[in-house]
Write a protein that holds these residues in place. Structure first.
Motif, short mmCIF file in Angstrom:
data_model
loop_
_atom_site.label_atom_id
_atom_site.label_comp_id
_atom_site.label_asym_id
_atom_site.label_seq_id
_atom_site.Cartn_x
_atom_site.Cartn_y
_atom_site.Cartn_z
N ASN A 98 -101.97 69.15 -61.98
CA ASN A 98 -100.75 69.43 -61.21
C ASN A 98 -100.78 70.79 -60.53
OD1 ASN A 98 -100.11 71.10 -63.38
ND2 ASN A 98 -98.21 70.02 -63.89
N TRP A 156 -93.22 65.02 -66.25
CA TRP A 156 -94.11 65.66 -65.26
C TRP A 156 -93.30 66.20 -64.09
CZ3 TRP A 156 -96.39 65.46 -60.36
CH2 TRP A 156 -97.67 66.02 -60.25
N VAL A 194 -92.70 70.09 -62.82
CA VAL A 194 -92.97 70.49 -61.43
C VAL A 194 -91.74 71.18 -60.84
CG1 VAL A 194 -93.34 69.61 -59.09
CG2 VAL A 194 -94.80 68.82 -60.97
#
Length: 475
Positions: A72, A99, A103
Motif C-alpha cells: 500500500n 485496508w 489508507v
C-alpha cells in the motif's frame, strides 16, 4: 472546489505470487507494468515448519496481509484499482474495510501535501470474497507472553521496563527497514541498548525487511508518477510481519511503545475537514481497529496494545530518567542514526531530554551536537513545535502544549539559545502547574488490553505519575 478528475487516480495496484523458504518470505507487487519486491527474513521462524503446522492456506492468509500492507506504499502513486491477484479468496469485506481505513488515516498528510482531499485510495477491481474464515488458534506450549516491539527510542525503553516491572513476560522484536538505512547498523544499535538493559540474548527476536520500492528511482524514471514523497503504513505492516513469530512461538500479545501524545494531529485541513495526523498509525484509533481485526479475523486470542497508550510524553521522559546508563544508547532519528541533530525528531527528543533528564546524560546522548536551540537548521522545527507555524512537524513528536511545557522547564533550568529567545518573545506565558497536571494524568489502556495485563500496567503508570508530580512541581 477540488478537481473531480483527481479523485480516482489511474492504474491498478496489484499483488503477485510470493515465495517462501525456511527463513525468507519474498513478496511481489506493483502498479501496472511497474514491478517491485519486498522480502522479510526471520531469524527465529521456520516458515516451512509453520506451513506444516498450520497448513498452506493459513500461511497464504498471513502472506496476503503482509503483502497488502507492504504494497500500500503504492497508494502514494494514486492507483485507481486494487487487484488482490492470487490472494483473492482472502480479500474479505472485513479486510477491505480495514485496508481502506488505514489508507484514509495514514495518507491524510499525503492528501494535504498534494491537494487531493477527495482521493480515498483505489477501489477493488473484483468483488470481495464471500467466505470469511475463522481466526487461527495458536499452537504450542510456551509461556503465553508478549512480543514487544523495540525500535531503540525512549518509548521502547520505558515500555519494556514497564512490562517487566508489571510482571508481564515478554521478549523483544527488533525489525530493520530499508527506510532507515543499513540493516546491520539498525540491529547493532538495538543490540547494544538491549545489552545495557540486561535483556538476555535468547529473549530477542529479529526480522530484516527489505523493500526495493522505498529506494527506487520511480520519480526520476517514471515522471508521470509525481506524487512523492512515498508514504507507507509502517505500523500496520510491522504488525502483520510479526504474525509468523506469534504462530511460531505462541505469543498472546503484541505490544508497541505508542504514547497518548500520538493521538493529537498536526493540523486540520479545511477542504476535507480532516485532522492530519502524521502518527495516525500509532493512534488509539488505529490501535483499536488493528487489535480488533487481528484477534477476530486472523489470530485467535492475540492481543495488540501499547503499554504507554494511557500517558503522554512528559511522564514517559520522567520514567526514562530511571535508566541513566541506557539513555545515551537510545536512538530514534530517521535521517542518520543515532542522531543527526538537525531534524524535527532530533530537535523534539533533545528538547524533552533537556527538560526532564540530567544535563550530563543529555550531553552523552547527543555528543558532538551541542545546544540544538542554536542550530540554524532547527529553528523551523522549533517554531513548528511551538505552534508558531501552520502545522506541527510531520514527524513522530509531541503536541504544542507538551513542547511549551518542555521549553518552560528548560528555561527553569537556565538553558538558553536562539529557539529559547523565540519562545520567550512569541509564546504567551505558560502555566507550568496546570500543564503538568494535564500531562501527568494517567488514562486507560483500552479494553483490548487484557485485564490481567492492563491492571498491573496502569497501576505502575499511576505510581510513576504520583512520583513525578512533586519532582516537577513549581510550588
Amino acid at each position: 472546489m477540488s478537481d473531480p478528475t483527481r479523485r480516482s487516480g489511474a492504474g491498478t495496484l496489484w499483488l503477485g505470487t510470493h515465495t517462501r523458504s525456511e527463513h525468507q518470505l519474498s513478496l511481489q507487487f506493483g502498479l501496472d507494468d511497474l514491478r517491485f519486491t519486498a522480502s522479510y527474513w526471520y531469524e527465529d521462524v521456520d516458515l516451512v515448519d509453520l506451513e506444516r503446522r498450520y497448513g498452506p492456506d493459513t500461511l497464504d492468509r498471513v502472506c496476503f496481509h503482509l503483502a497488502a500492507f507492504t504494497a500500500n506504499t503504492l497508494v502514494s502513486l494514486r492507483p485507481a484499482h486494487f487487484d488482490a491477484g492470487p490472494y483473492q479468496r482472502h480479500c474479505t469485506p472485513e479486510f477491505w474495510s480495514l485496508w481502506r481505513r488505514v489508507v484514509h488515516g495514514v495518507w491524510a498528510q499525503w492528501r494535504y501535501e498534494h491537494d487531493l482531499p477527495d482521493y480515498e485510495g483505489p477501489d477493488l477491481l473484483r468483488s470481495p470474497a464471500e467466505v470469511v474464515p475463522s481466526p487461527v488458534a495458536v499452537s504450542g506450549t510456551g509461556e503465553p507472553g508478549v512480543l514487544a516491539f523495540f525500535g531503540g527510542g525512549k518509548d521502547s525503553v520505558v515500555s519494556l521496563r514497564l512490562l517487566q516491572r508489571a510482571g508481564v513476560p515478554c521478549d523483544t522484536l527488533v525489525y530493520s527497514s530499508s527506510t532507515y538505512g543499513s540493516a546491520g547498523k539498525q540491529h547493532s544499535l538495538c543490540d547494544t541498548l538491549l545489552d545495557v538493559l540486561g535483556l538476555p540474548a535468547e529473549r530477542r527476536r529479529r526480522v530484516w525487511a527489505y523493500d526495493d520500492l522505498v529506494d527506487s528511482p520511480v520519480a526520476r524514471l517514471a515522471p508521470q508518477h509525481d506524487l512523492l514523497p512515498l508514504t507507507a503504513a509502517e505500523t500496520p505492516a510491522s504488525v502483520f510481519a510479526a504474525v509468523p513469530l506469534v504462530l511460531a512461538h505462541g505469543y498472546r500479545g503484541l505490544s508497541l511503545g505508542h504514547e497518548r501524545s500520538a493521538d493529537q494531529g498536526n493540523a486540520v485541513w479545511s477542504p476535507a475537514g480532516d485532522e492530519i495526523n502524521h502518527q495516525w498509525g500509532k493512534s488509539v484509533e488505529c490501535e483499536q481497529v488493528l487489535a480488533d481485526y487481528l484477534r477476530t479475523h486472523l489470530v485467535e486470542d492475540c492481543h495488540y496494545f501499547s503499554p504507554l497508550k494511557a500517558v503522554h510524553d512528559p511522564l514517559i521522559f520522567t520514567m526514562l530518567a530511571a535508566e541513566p546508563d541506557a539513555i545515551p544508547f537510545t536512538h530514534s532519528c530517521n535521517v542518520e542514526k543515532p542522531w543527526c541533530g538537525r531534524c524535527a525528531k532530533c530537535a523534539y527528543v533533545w528538547l524533552g531530554y533537556s527538560a526532564y533528564l540530567p544535563a550530563d546524560v543529555v550531553a552523552r546522548t547527543f555528543r558532538g551536537h551541542g545546544n540544538l536551540f542554536d542550530h540554524p537548521d532547527n529553528q523551523v522545527w522549533f517554531r513548528q513545535l511551538l505552534g508558531l507555524s501552520d502545522h506541527t512537524p510531520f514527524e513522530c513528536v509531541g503536541g504544542v502544549e507538551e513542547t511549551r511545557l518542555a521549553f518552560a522547564l528548560c528555561r527553569r533550568r537556565g538553558l538558553g539559545g536562539l529557539a529559547m529567545d523565540v519562545f520567550e518573545r512569541e509564546v504567551p506565558p505558560v502555566d507550568l502547574d496546570a500543564l503538568l497536571e494535564r500531562y501527568l494524568e494517567v488514562g486507560s489502556l483500552g479494553a483490548w488490553c487484557p485485564p490481567g495485563w492492563r491492571e498491573p500496567l496502569e497501576a505502575r503508570l499511576r505510581a510513576a505519575a504520583a512520583g513525578a508530580r512533586p519532582q516537577l512541581a513549581t510550588s
